[in-house]
Motif scaffolding. Structure first.
Motif, mmCIF file in Angstrom:
data_model
loop_
_atom_site.group_PDB
_atom_site.id
_atom_site.type_symbol
_atom_site.label_atom_id
_atom_site.label_comp_id
_atom_site.label_asym_id
_atom_site.label_seq_id
_atom_site.Cartn_x
_atom_site.Cartn_y
_atom_site.Cartn_z
ATOM 1 N N GLY A 84 0.791 -1.444 0.142
ATOM 2 C CA GLY A 84 0.550 -0.233 0.332
ATOM 3 C C GLY A 84 0.924 1.229 -0.047
ATOM 4 O O GLY A 84 0.367 2.272 -0.928
ATOM 5 N N GLN A 85 2.159 1.324 0.489
ATOM 6 C CA GLN A 85 2.463 2.201 0.879
ATOM 7 C C GLN A 85 3.438 2.402 -0.898
ATOM 8 O O GLN A 85 3.674 3.869 -1.070
ATOM 9 C CB GLN A 85 3.489 2.287 2.110
ATOM 10 N N SER A 86 4.191 1.582 -1.115
ATOM 11 C CA SER A 86 4.588 1.700 -2.547
ATOM 12 C C SER A 86 3.841 2.050 -3.680
ATOM 13 O O SER A 86 4.479 2.882 -4.498
ATOM 14 C CB SER A 86 5.279 -0.034 -2.743
ATOM 15 N N GLY A 87 2.961 2.082 -3.300
ATOM 16 C CA GLY A 87 1.564 2.542 -4.597
ATOM 17 C C GLY A 87 1.705 1.641 -5.557
ATOM 18 O O GLY A 87 1.185 1.964 -7.101
ATOM 19 N N LEU A 88 2.056 0.426 -5.925
ATOM 20 C CA LEU A 88 2.665 -0.315 -6.555
ATOM 21 C C LEU A 88 0.923 -1.140 -6.911
ATOM 22 O O LEU A 88 0.327 -1.348 -6.564
ATOM 23 C CB LEU A 88 3.401 -0.706 -6.984
ATOM 24 N N THR A 89 0.666 -1.618 -8.251
ATOM 25 C CA THR A 89 -0.296 -2.133 -8.714
ATOM 26 C C THR A 89 0.920 -3.117 -9.846
ATOM 27 O O THR A 89 1.339 -2.632 -10.531
ATOM 28 C CB THR A 89 -1.314 -1.820 -9.679
ATOM 29 N N PHE A 90 0.441 -4.910 -9.453
ATOM 30 C CA PHE A 90 0.756 -5.608 -9.781
ATOM 31 C C PHE A 90 -0.133 -5.769 -11.450
ATOM 32 O O PHE A 90 -1.143 -6.872 -11.644
ATOM 33 C CB PHE A 90 1.499 -6.640 -9.542
ATOM 34 N N SER A 91 0.552 -5.803 -12.564
ATOM 35 C CA SER A 91 -0.472 -6.651 -14.019
ATOM 36 C C SER A 91 0.515 -6.332 -14.798
ATOM 37 O O SER A 91 1.163 -5.962 -14.713
ATOM 38 C CB SER A 91 -1.632 -5.872 -13.886
ATOM 39 N N GLY A 92 -0.048 -7.112 -16.029
ATOM 40 C CA GLY A 92 0.685 -7.335 -17.801
ATOM 41 C C GLY A 92 2.770 -8.109 -16.499
ATOM 42 O O GLY A 92 2.955 -8.688 -16.134
ATOM 43 N N ASP A 93 3.316 -7.102 -17.730
ATOM 44 C CA ASP A 93 4.813 -7.411 -17.543
ATOM 45 C C ASP A 93 5.717 -7.172 -16.184
ATOM 46 O O ASP A 93 6.329 -7.859 -15.884
ATOM 47 C CB ASP A 93 5.812 -7.003 -18.458
ATOM 48 N N LEU A 94 4.633 -6.450 -15.298
ATOM 49 C CA LEU A 94 5.448 -6.211 -13.699
ATOM 50 C C LEU A 94 4.951 -6.530 -12.910
ATOM 51 O O LEU A 94 5.985 -7.683 -12.110
ATOM 52 C CB LEU A 94 4.869 -4.718 -13.691
#
Length: 403
Positions: free
Chosen positions: A85-95
């Protein structure tokens, strides 16, 4: 070689239910060690621990999840939620394909084992829940983290006793630096505070009945704790491109094996890991301002660690600050390095050095600045986090202030 930074941190441990609470407790020198509230505690010789008090699993997970999640997995998922949550990342596709999970734990689902051994051997039941194996396996936490956030990259669990978290974070660091991954969720967790878990440690005769006092001449052993620390390690250019808040930089990592004794630590093995981390980070020993010590509160560990630091740093050892936060939260075994990394981030980011509390009397064999009893304001640019495990397995991480 890619640079690696930390963009998220999460924790639940005896000092707090999240990172802000934990850091506040460290700044205040608060002790999270107290009487154990577990089944059959009266049958134990050791009745204290760094226990997470007032924890209600039903407040965080539904009945179906609780059937799948041992206590160590629950702690991990809560810490991961805060970190991601702190990182602000969402994970989809290549990531998602280039993001993974490496976590450390020593015992895995010990609470689940303890409960089911009781059911079968003490209560005479002939059947157990069909999900007992997936609940107690050491990789359960890593697997559930990968599933919850759709992390499809390299994911596994490291079990190297008290160095598990540091080894896990070191592997995550290496994967990003080499280009194998863009983002790694890493850290560790442990939940050994059950009757069987404590009874086993009692047999080693290294436990204290009254508190953890690392480096103090009055110390009389270690105290177990529980909890989790989870971080988001991210490739620097990726983090920079998306405007992420960077907590600090992971600069180096090294590991060594004593190859000498299953329980007695080696000064030479510890020194090789400390020196190796600085060499890997390309930093001069004189640049290191603080070391978060392994600092268990046992005579063997404390004296060996201080001797190793003195050997590696020479005259600079007198100008180093070194403290053990185990004095506050206890020894989280496989999860300990992860929670202790929070103190390292606080040092380079906030300029606050967590203290060694419970310090009563100097030990001539631990004649270093152990930041006794009170936190200290100090500007440091480079810090080390030590972890030295039973089995002679050592892992040291170097962090730098992000400029």
């Amino acid at each position: 070689m890619h640079r690696v930074v930390i963009t998220g941190a999460g924790s639940i441990n005896p000092l707090g239910a999240n990172v802000p609470q934990t850091l506040e407790a460290m700044r205040e020198g608060r002790c999270g060690i107290g009487p154990l509230d577990i089944r059959d505690a009266d049958r134990l010789s050791i009745q204290i621990g760094g226990q997470i008090k007032g924890y209600d699993e039903a407040a965080h997970f539904n009945r179906q999840q609780i059937a799948l999640y041992d206590r160590f997995t629950q702690f991990t998922l809560l810490a991961a939620r805060e970190a991601i949550g702190q990182s602000g990342l969402t994970f989809s596709g290549d990531l998602a394909d280039y993001s993974g999970v490496v976590l450390g734990t020593s015992g895995g689902g010990l609470n689940t084992q303890d409960e089911n051994y009781r059911a079968v051997y003490e209560e005479g039941k002939n059947r157990v829940h069909p999900f007992i194996v997936p609940k107690l396996m050491n990789n359960a936490a890593a697997s559930h983290v990968s599933m919850e956030w759709k992390l499809r990259g390299p994911s596994f669990t490291v079990a190297t006793a008290c160095a598990s978290s540091n080894h896990a974070m070191g592997q995550a660091f290496s994967m990003i630096r080499s280009g194998m991954a863009k983002v790694m969720v890493t850290g560790g967790s442990e939940a050994m505070l059950c009757f069987g878990g404590i009874k086993a440690w009692e047999g080693l005769r290294v436990m204290s009945k009254d508190g953890c006092r690392p480096f103090s001449a009055t110390r009389n052993g270690m105290v177990q704790g529980e909890g989790a620390g989870v971080f988001v390690f991210e490739e620097y250019e990726h983090a920079k491109a998306r405007g992420a808040e960077i907590l600090c930089e992971v600069a180096g990592f090294a590991m060594s094996s004593d190859a000498s004794d299953i329980v007695m630590p080696s000064k030479q093995g510890a020194a090789r890991a400390i020196s190796g981390a600085m060499k890997d980070a390309k930093i001069d020993p004189r640049d290191v301002g603080y070391i978060n010590a392994h600092g268990t509160g046992t005579a063997a560990n404390d004296k060996t660690e201080c001797a190793a630091v003195a050997d590696v740093f020479g005259a600079h050892a007198d100008r180093l600050m070194i403290s053990s936060t185990k004095s506050m939260h206890g020894h989280l075994i496989g999860g300990t390095g992860a929670v202790e990394l929070l103190a390292c981030i606080m040092a380079v980011r906030d300029g606050v050095i967590a203290p060694t509390i419970g310090y009563e009397e100097p030990d001539p064999e631990c004649a270093l600045d152990v930041v006794p009893n009170e936190a200290r304001d100090a500007t440091v640019d480079v810090v080390l986090s030590n972890a030295f495990a039973f089995g002679g397995l050592n892992a040291v991480i170097a962090l730098k202030r992000h400029q």
